[in-house]
Design a protein around this motif. Sequence first.
Motif, PDB file in Angstrom:
ATOM      1  N   GLU A 165     -75.162 -61.453 -34.455  1.00  0.00           N
ATOM      2  CA  GLU A 165     -76.113 -60.660 -33.756  1.00  0.00           C
ATOM      3  C   GLU A 165     -75.471 -60.039 -32.351  1.00  0.00           C
ATOM      4  N   LEU A 166     -74.679 -61.295 -31.798  1.00  0.00           N
ATOM      5  CA  LEU A 166     -74.016 -60.881 -30.565  1.00  0.00           C
ATOM      6  C   LEU A 166     -73.021 -59.719 -30.634  1.00  0.00           C
ATOM      7  N   LYS A 168     -73.130 -57.370 -32.964  1.00  0.00           N
ATOM      8  CA  LYS A 168     -73.950 -56.094 -33.141  1.00  0.00           C
ATOM      9  C   LYS A 168     -74.166 -55.767 -31.747  1.00  0.00           C
ATOM     10  N   ARG A 169     -74.532 -56.572 -30.642  1.00  0.00           N
ATOM     11  CA  ARG A 169     -74.802 -56.061 -29.373  1.00  0.00           C
ATOM     12  C   ARG A 169     -73.939 -55.904 -28.446  1.00  0.00           C
ATOM     13  N   HIS A 171     -70.697 -57.793 -28.045  1.00  0.00           N
ATOM     14  CA  HIS A 171     -69.881 -58.725 -27.688  1.00  0.00           C
ATOM     15  C   HIS A 171     -68.748 -59.028 -28.580  1.00  0.00           C
ATOM     16  N   ASN A 270     -85.214 -65.440 -30.256  1.00  0.00           N
ATOM     17  CA  ASN A 270     -84.048 -64.704 -30.502  1.00  0.00           C
ATOM     18  C   ASN A 270     -82.877 -65.435 -29.937  1.00  0.00           C
ATOM     19  N   VAL A 273     -80.123 -63.124 -27.976  1.00  0.00           N
ATOM     20  CA  VAL A 273     -80.589 -62.696 -26.498  1.00  0.00           C
ATOM     21  C   VAL A 273     -80.566 -63.759 -25.382  1.00  0.00           C
ATOM     22  N   GLU A 276     -77.011 -64.680 -24.561  1.00  0.00           N
ATOM     23  CA  GLU A 276     -76.680 -63.509 -23.753  1.00  0.00           C
ATOM     24  C   GLU A 276     -77.148 -63.570 -22.094  1.00  0.00           C
TER      25      GLU A 276
END
Length: 311
Positions: A165-166, A168-169, A171, A270, A273, A276
């Motif tokens: 997920e990181l 995809k964001r 990173h 999440n 998030v 992050e």
Amino acid sequence: MRKTRVNHLVERFNMKVLSGEENLSREITVTDLNRPGLQLAGYFSHYPQERIQIFGITEMEFLNTLTHEERDQRLRFLMNEETPCLLIARNLEVPVEMIEASAETGVPLLQSPLATTALVSKLTNYLEDKLAPTTTMHGVLTDIYGVGVLITGSSGIGKSETALELVKRGHRLVADDAVEIRQTQEGQLIGSAPELIQHLLEIRGVGIINVMTMFGAGAVRNMKNIAMVVQLELWDQHKQYERLGLDEEKIKIMDTEIPVLTVPVRPGRNLAVIIEVAAMNFRLKRMGYNAAVHFSKRLTDTIEENEAESY
């Protein structure tokens, strides 16, 4: 104790072997180098024999001022069983006594075209990298806004899924599952992935994916300084978790202490998030702003004002 060998130096820096080729497997165990000016001058009380011995213009010109017997005696003193090698900078001309002593003692005699200062700098950097203390930790290492975050936790808790997920964001992934960590002389921790699993991510139910192939070269990096650790653990309703962030816990990896943040895992949170935000908050703290400290100060000021008004 980590080691490297003389033949690795020869290959890495394209050095010329003048003598002692049969003993290029000699071990190098220290990062320090020695320029043996004092020993050439006849001072034998202290000799760091475990170091690479480097000869520059100064040492070679002084060597040429000695008699044949003095050169032979002092060079043989330098070449003992513990000495990894003798290294001549700038492709300087080598006296015959040095080649003869190397041939008889078996100590490799190498020659490099690099200037002495450049040679010392390159060798020091190379040896510090090769001989740095290392360890391997189970976890996922990511680069979040320039902060190296090591995500740890028990198997199956969701570390790899959080890393996906990181990525995809926006990173970057450094290592999944096994993180190789080396400690520099300055105390920095540098993490990387074993070559076999570099750029790979294991997602249960999906399998192995190649992050670089799927998301591009900008989604991965080969190594990163580890600045903080995020420890994932299953939510325990009887445990008191940090709510303000005033108390900073530390974890010791080898000889270096770095901040550790414990994040409880439960449905609906999440994690990507949260981690992050934790990385952004870490950056703010390094820049001098601590939200928890500012809140605590405002709270104290408000309480003091209310008490003053009550009087």
